[in-house]
Design a protein around this motif. Structure first.
Motif, PDB file in Angstrom:
ATOM      1  N   ILE A  89      13.574   1.697  27.702  1.00  0.00           N
ATOM      2  CA  ILE A  89      12.654   2.968  28.148  1.00  0.00           C
ATOM      3  C   ILE A  89      11.411   3.114  27.196  1.00  0.00           C
ATOM      4  CG2 ILE A  89      12.372   5.306  28.555  1.00  0.00           C
ATOM      5  CD1 ILE A  89      15.299   5.239  29.718  1.00  0.00           C
ATOM      6  N   GLN A  90      10.424   2.843  27.508  1.00  0.00           N
ATOM      7  CA  GLN A  90       9.074   2.899  26.525  1.00  0.00           C
ATOM      8  C   GLN A  90       8.637   4.616  26.692  1.00  0.00           C
ATOM      9  OE1 GLN A  90       7.591   0.301  24.952  1.00  0.00           O
ATOM     10  NE2 GLN A  90       9.378  -0.776  25.790  1.00  0.00           N
ATOM     11  N   ASP A  91       8.546   5.222  27.768  1.00  0.00           N
ATOM     12  CA  ASP A  91       8.211   6.498  28.035  1.00  0.00           C
ATOM     13  C   ASP A  91       8.887   7.230  29.282  1.00  0.00           C
ATOM     14  OD1 ASP A  91       6.869   8.934  27.268  1.00  0.00           O
ATOM     15  OD2 ASP A  91       5.168   8.410  28.338  1.00  0.00           O
ATOM     16  N   VAL A  92       9.216   8.371  29.120  1.00  0.00           N
ATOM     17  CA  VAL A  92       9.480   9.399  30.146  1.00  0.00           C
ATOM     18  C   VAL A  92       8.417  10.452  30.441  1.00  0.00           C
ATOM     19  CG1 VAL A  92      11.232  10.749  31.156  1.00  0.00           C
ATOM     20  CG2 VAL A  92      11.840   8.896  29.802  1.00  0.00           C
ATOM     21  N   THR A  93       7.703  10.411  31.442  1.00  0.00           N
ATOM     22  CA  THR A  93       6.701  11.176  31.920  1.00  0.00           C
ATOM     23  C   THR A  93       7.191  12.136  32.721  1.00  0.00           C
ATOM     24  OG1 THR A  93       5.144   9.315  31.795  1.00  0.00           O
ATOM     25  CG2 THR A  93       4.323  11.391  32.850  1.00  0.00           C
ATOM     26  N   PHE A  94       6.931  13.531  32.516  1.00  0.00           N
ATOM     27  CA  PHE A  94       7.127  14.815  33.299  1.00  0.00           C
ATOM     28  C   PHE A  94       5.911  14.985  33.994  1.00  0.00           C
ATOM     29  CE2 PHE A  94       7.519  19.134  33.833  1.00  0.00           C
ATOM     30  CZ  PHE A  94       8.835  19.602  34.133  1.00  0.00           C
ATOM     31  N   VAL A  95       6.206  15.075  35.425  1.00  0.00           N
ATOM     32  CA  VAL A  95       5.014  15.517  36.376  1.00  0.00           C
ATOM     33  C   VAL A  95       5.469  16.588  37.222  1.00  0.00           C
ATOM     34  CG1 VAL A  95       3.655  14.440  38.193  1.00  0.00           C
ATOM     35  CG2 VAL A  95       4.620  12.999  36.594  1.00  0.00           C
ATOM     36  N   GLU A  96       4.337  17.519  37.261  1.00  0.00           N
ATOM     37  CA  GLU A  96       4.344  18.743  38.091  1.00  0.00           C
ATOM     38  C   GLU A  96       3.025  18.633  38.921  1.00  0.00           C
ATOM     39  OE1 GLU A  96       7.195  22.246  36.389  1.00  0.00           O
ATOM     40  OE2 GLU A  96       5.244  22.055  35.356  1.00  0.00           O
ATOM     41  N   GLY A  97       3.164  18.857  40.364  1.00  0.00           N
ATOM     42  CA  GLY A  97       2.011  19.056  41.054  1.00  0.00           C
ATOM     43  C   GLY A  97       2.024  20.368  41.881  1.00  0.00           C
ATOM     44  N   PRO A  98       1.009  21.105  42.660  1.00  0.00           N
ATOM     45  CA  PRO A  98       1.100  22.194  43.110  1.00  0.00           C
ATOM     46  C   PRO A  98       2.171  22.347  44.305  1.00  0.00           C
ATOM     47  CG  PRO A  98      -1.066  21.237  43.325  1.00  0.00           C
ATOM     48  CD  PRO A  98      -0.270  20.144  42.598  1.00  0.00           C
ATOM     49  N   LEU A  99       2.451  21.305  44.825  1.00  0.00           N
ATOM     50  CA  LEU A  99       3.572  21.291  46.014  1.00  0.00           C
ATOM     51  C   LEU A  99       4.925  21.336  45.247  1.00  0.00           C
ATOM     52  CD1 LEU A  99       4.515  21.656  48.777  1.00  0.00           C
ATOM     53  CD2 LEU A  99       4.404  18.917  48.991  1.00  0.00           C
TER      54      LEU A  99
END
Length: 184
Positions: A89-99
């Motif tokens: 695992i190189q990176d763990v990205t946290f994503v949030e959007g409007p929905l």
């Protein structure tokens, strides 16, 4: 964090937010509506098929973090079960959007060593409860594993250096022994 620890190891079993079900229904309907020709499918999707699919998808979701790997399972017709070694695992990205925010959800995306563009879709988890904390655990376990590998590598290197030194000493002793001549 809402998690369960296995008695055998220090594994953390992640929990998923039940609000992922209505999110998946709305997301699927939006995809159908965007295509315009999919509007009739969106109506069928919203009338029950989407709820059925989202419920079964939610029931199949599993994710477990051990000291050395991350294992997750998802899918209904096509089930995907992956085990990712933490060292990859190189990176763990946290994503949030409007929905996603509307449903109090987030996405964790995993970038792994040797990952091709086609694999990126399978390397994401939607709706983990306490996703920030779970991400922290993943990165912390990865760092512990890297540190353990570095310690093992340096101790192996030290052992190799000692072996080389002992061989050099043995060669010198053999030279001295031959110079002294045979013992009587």
């Amino acid at each position: 964090m809402s998690s369960q620890v296995s008695p055998n190891a220090q594994a953390i079993k992640a929990s998923f937010n039940p609000l992922i079900r209505p999110y998946l229904v709305i997301y699927g309907a939006a995809i159908f509506v965007i295509t315009v020709v999919g509007i009739p499918l969106a109506i069928i999707w919203l009338c029950g098929v989407g709820q059925w699919w989202a419920r079964h998808y939610f029931d199949k979701l599993e994710c477990e973090l051990s000291e050395t790997s991350l294992r997750f399972r998802k899918g209904i017709l096509f089930q995907v079960e992956k085990t990712i070694p933490l060292e990859n695992i190189q990176d763990v990205t946290f994503v949030e959007g409007p929905l996603l925010k509307m449903f109090n959800l987030s996405i964790l995306k995993f970038e792994t060593a040797g990952q091709s563009a086609g694999q990126a879709h399978d390397m994401r988890l939607i709706g983990l409860i306490n996703a920030h904390e779970f991400r922290h655990h993943i990165l912390m376990n990865r760092e512990k594993l890297k540190h353990a590998h570095n310690v093992n590598a340096s101790s192996q290197q030290s052992a190799d250096e000692n072996t080389i030194l002992l061989r050099a000493i043995l060669e010198r002793l053999e030279i001295i022994s031959t110079q002294l001549g045979p013992r009587e």
